[in-house]
Scaffold this motif. Sequence first.
Motif, mmCIF file in Angstrom:
data_model
loop_
_atom_site.group_PDB
_atom_site.id
_atom_site.type_symbol
_atom_site.label_atom_id
_atom_site.label_comp_id
_atom_site.label_asym_id
_atom_site.label_seq_id
_atom_site.Cartn_x
_atom_site.Cartn_y
_atom_site.Cartn_z
ATOM 1 N N LEU A 234 43.414 85.109 26.256
ATOM 2 C CA LEU A 234 43.129 84.282 25.074
ATOM 3 C C LEU A 234 42.125 84.957 24.148
ATOM 4 O O LEU A 234 42.302 84.966 22.920
ATOM 5 N N ILE A 235 41.074 85.533 24.702
ATOM 6 C CA ILE A 235 40.063 86.212 23.881
ATOM 7 C C ILE A 235 40.685 87.402 23.168
ATOM 8 O O ILE A 235 40.448 87.619 21.968
ATOM 9 N N MET A 236 41.516 88.166 23.873
ATOM 10 C CA MET A 236 42.175 89.315 23.236
ATOM 11 C C MET A 236 43.132 88.841 22.135
ATOM 12 O O MET A 236 43.216 89.464 21.076
ATOM 13 N N GLY A 237 43.851 87.755 22.377
ATOM 14 C CA GLY A 237 44.766 87.223 21.364
ATOM 15 C C GLY A 237 44.026 86.778 20.114
ATOM 16 O O GLY A 237 44.450 87.074 18.986
ATOM 17 N N VAL A 238 42.931 86.077 20.283
ATOM 18 C CA VAL A 238 42.135 85.621 19.129
ATOM 19 C C VAL A 238 41.559 86.821 18.384
ATOM 20 O O VAL A 238 41.587 86.865 17.144
ATOM 21 N N ALA A 239 41.061 87.806 19.115
ATOM 22 C CA ALA A 239 40.501 89.002 18.479
ATOM 23 C C ALA A 239 41.577 89.750 17.689
ATOM 24 O O ALA A 239 41.327 90.219 16.569
ATOM 25 N N MET A 240 42.788 89.846 18.252
ATOM 26 C CA MET A 240 43.879 90.524 17.539
ATOM 27 C C MET A 240 44.285 89.743 16.292
ATOM 28 O O MET A 240 44.582 90.336 15.247
ATOM 29 N N LYS A 241 44.304 88.430 16.378
ATOM 30 C CA LYS A 241 44.659 87.593 15.230
ATOM 31 C C LYS A 241 43.633 87.771 14.105
ATOM 32 O O LYS A 241 43.998 87.911 12.936
#
Length: 193
Positions: free
Chosen positions: A153-160
């Motif tokens: 989730l943290i990686m997804g938010v950072a990528m977004k």
Amino acid sequence: MIRTVRDLLLGLLVACVCSSSATDECKGCNIDRGCYQGIINITIFNFTEYDFKSEVNSSKEPINEGDKVTLECSHNIPDGNLNYTWYKDDTQTGHHDKTYFMEKVLSGQNGNYKCCVSTPCGSCESKVFNINIKNNSILILVVCGVSALALVLIMGVAMKIKLKKDQAQHKERMRQRQQDAHNAGPIPLPRGY
């Protein structure tokens, strides 16, 4: 001197007779009090009313996976020629000391433990001591799963966030290029066309 030798020989004879009657299998407490009286030759102590017993004590309770555990075979049998045998679920473990040390216990070591104290005059079996090791592997799997989900989730938010920032920069560059093209005026055509 003759009396001492005679008492010694009589004690040895009693010990031999009593040890031959002891069984290999330890069930209950079957120590012959009269035999014990003859072996250790204590006249001030009345073994006929003495209740022999043994029990297992643990160094740690409750027991979790990975703990170090020491089981001790406690008894009230007078010291002498004592032998210890440990059982797990009625099968000998191969340990023959008063203490049974287990380093880093695992859930596979769950079971009913007991000790047997053997003397030349019989044996005394302890009551069963149940070891129920708390298995923490489910907890570890849950923690790992939740950690992995949080990381994704943290990686997804950072990528977004990074993608939105890159799109905003791209739009700003396109707008800047259009502005520069508009400020420069018309593009002159080369001569000869």
